[in-house]
Design a protein around this motif. Structure first.
Motif, PDB file in Angstrom:
ATOM      1  N   UNK A   1       0.852  -1.195   0.000  1.00 28.68           N
ATOM      2  CA  UNK A   1       0.000   0.000   0.000  1.00 28.68           C
ATOM      3  C   UNK A   1       0.885   1.242   0.000  1.00 28.68           C
TER       4      UNK A   1
ATOM      5  N   UNK B   1       0.380   4.341   0.644  1.00 33.45           N
ATOM      6  CA  UNK B   1       0.287   5.230   1.807  1.00 33.45           C
ATOM      7  C   UNK B   1       1.161   4.703   2.946  1.00 33.45           C
ATOM      8  N   UNK B   2       1.169   3.390   3.105  1.00 37.14           N
ATOM      9  CA  UNK B   2       1.997   2.795   4.166  1.00 37.14           C
ATOM     10  C   UNK B   2       3.468   2.898   3.802  1.00 37.14           C
TER      11      UNK B   2
ATOM     12  N   UNK C   1       4.729   6.268   4.672  1.00 40.32           N
ATOM     13  CA  UNK C   1       5.010   6.436   6.106  1.00 40.32           C
ATOM     14  C   UNK C   1       6.347   5.779   6.454  1.00 40.32           C
TER      15      UNK C   1
ATOM     16  N   UNK D   1       9.172   8.007   5.562  1.00 36.41           N
ATOM     17  CA  UNK D   1       9.349   9.158   6.445  1.00 36.41           C
ATOM     18  C   UNK D   1      10.336   8.847   7.575  1.00 36.41           C
ATOM     19  N   UNK D   2      10.373   7.599   8.013  1.00 37.52           N
ATOM     20  CA  UNK D   2      11.253   7.247   9.135  1.00 37.52           C
ATOM     21  C   UNK D   2      12.429   6.388   8.692  1.00 37.52           C
TER      22      UNK D   2
ATOM     23  N   UNK E   1      14.695   3.827  11.208  1.00 38.43           N
ATOM     24  CA  UNK E   1      14.496   3.908  12.656  1.00 38.43           C
ATOM     25  C   UNK E   1      13.701   2.688  13.100  1.00 38.43           C
TER      26      UNK E   1
ATOM     27  N   UNK F   1      12.498   1.488  15.913  1.00 40.23           N
ATOM     28  CA  UNK F   1      11.304   1.566  16.782  1.00 40.23           C
ATOM     29  C   UNK F   1      10.117   2.138  16.007  1.00 40.23           C
ATOM     30  N   UNK F   2      10.401   3.057  15.060  1.00 39.90           N
ATOM     31  CA  UNK F   2       9.318   3.655  14.277  1.00 39.90           C
ATOM     32  C   UNK F   2       8.754   2.648  13.278  1.00 39.90           C
TER      33      UNK F   2
ATOM     34  N   UNK G   1       6.607   0.097  14.993  1.00 41.62           N
ATOM     35  CA  UNK G   1       5.265   0.599  15.316  1.00 41.62           C
ATOM     36  C   UNK G   1       4.397   0.674  14.073  1.00 41.62           C
ATOM     37  N   UNK G   2       4.960   1.180  12.976  1.00 39.41           N
ATOM     38  CA  UNK G   2       4.166   1.334  11.758  1.00 39.41           C
ATOM     39  C   UNK G   2       3.693  -0.013  11.220  1.00 39.41           C
TER      40      UNK G   2
ATOM     41  N   UNK H   1       5.946   9.519  15.475  1.00 41.95           N
ATOM     42  CA  UNK H   1       5.130   8.413  14.958  1.00 41.95           C
ATOM     43  C   UNK H   1       3.687   8.521  15.462  1.00 41.95           C
TER      44      UNK H   1
ATOM     45  N   UNK I   1       1.155   8.208  12.494  1.00 38.34           N
ATOM     46  CA  UNK I   1       0.262   7.044  12.432  1.00 38.34           C
ATOM     47  C   UNK I   1      -0.603   7.041  13.682  1.00 38.34           C
TER      48      UNK I   1
ATOM     49  N   UNK J   1      -4.820   2.960   8.244  1.00 38.41           N
ATOM     50  CA  UNK J   1      -3.880   3.595   7.296  1.00 38.41           C
ATOM     51  C   UNK J   1      -4.512   3.759   5.931  1.00 38.41           C
TER      52      UNK J   1
END
Lengths: 172, 102
Positions: free
Chosen positions: A52, A54-55, A58, A61-62, A125, A127-128, A131-132, B90, B94, B99
């Motif tokens: 996806x 959009x995912x 994200x 971004x990290x 990252x 940890x980011x 989480x995502x 984050x 998010x 999402x």
């Protein structure tokens, strides 16, 4: 495809044509990844396939090392609790990352054989990303691999030959 | 803030970032991450002065400014500050909403 041709032909691709990848193709290259060796046959790797856009945005971004617009990103992860249970500290600290890397290499070559480009990314990252991707606490992302239809054919960097290979003993 | 003033502030920030980039090759390694988050804070401050209203950017700038000098306390403190900052980012990136819909 000849295996040596794949090993020598694969490049790290950072520019992709905007095209989606068939799920069946992604399943094939992940299957190839799972045929890598693992210490004590632990097979504690876990793969999260993100398609996806959009995912993926994200994740980018990290993840400073995640470049371009790939059709998919594969998070090559390890269940470190399972790795420790199987192989103690050695399993967790050394074998798990090595196994993930060997699986990733299979993934890269299989993707190349499918006509896809890939790039292995360690600059993200943890940890980011965890989480995502909603990773369980014991599952750690080890590498990200961007996968897509290549829009470039990078030149191969020269391979070092001097002082790399030694016979019988170092310096031999 | 008019575009001339905005350009001037961004120009100064670019100076900070490019000179930091060069200097940090020979400077204390931990100052690299410090300069990054400090530049992020300065960028948000410029946007605020230019009239851009963003609660999440302001919150991030405030968190940066509150903790960035932990770099002078010690590596563990600085890492903890950066980890918490990443977590906050984050949270905004998010926020727990689905999402991607059908």
């Amino acid at each position: 495809m000849d295996l040596y041709a794949a090993i020598r032909g694969r490049r790290s691709v950072r520019r992709f044509a905007s095209a989606s990848i068939e799920p069946a193709v992604l399943e094939r290259i992940i299957d190839a990844a799972t045929w890598a060796p693992s210490g004590g046959n632990a097979q504690t790797w876990r793969f999260v396939i993100v398609t996806e856009q959009a995912r993926i945005a994200k994740l980018k971004t990290v993840s400073p090392g995640l470049i371009g617009e790939p059709g998919a990103v594969v998070a090559v992860c390890q269940d470190l609790a399972a790795a420790r249970a199987k192989g103690s500290a050695l399993g967790e600290v050394l074998l798990a990352p090595c196994d993930a890397a060997m699986a990733a290499q299979n993934l890269l070559l299989a993707a190349y054989a499918e006509g896809l480009g890939t790039c292995t990314v360690a600059s993200f990252t943890h940890r980011a990303v965890a989480r995502l991707l909603k990773l369980p606490e014991t599952v750690e992302p080890i590498l990200l691999v961007s996968v897509g239809v290549p829009d470039e054919t990078p030149k191969a960097p020269a391979r070092k030959t001097e002082g790399i290979v030694h016979w019988e003993v170092y310096g031999g | 803030m008019d575009s001339t003033a905005l350009e001037a502030k961004v120009f100064d920030l670019i100076g900070y970032m490019t000179s930091s980039a060069r200097n940090l090759i020979d400077e204390t390694p931990a100052y690299g991450p410090f300069r990054l988050v400090d530049a992020a804070s300065q960028l948000v401050a410029i946007l605020e002065e230019a009239g851009v209203q963003s609660p999440r950017l302001t919150a991030l700038r405030q968190e940066i400014d509150k903790g960035k000098y932990s770099v002078t306390v010690g590596p563990d403190e600085f890492k903890a500050f950066l980890d918490a900052l990443v977590d906050t980012f984050v949270d905004y990136l998010d926020p727990g909403e689905p999402c991607c819909g059908p």
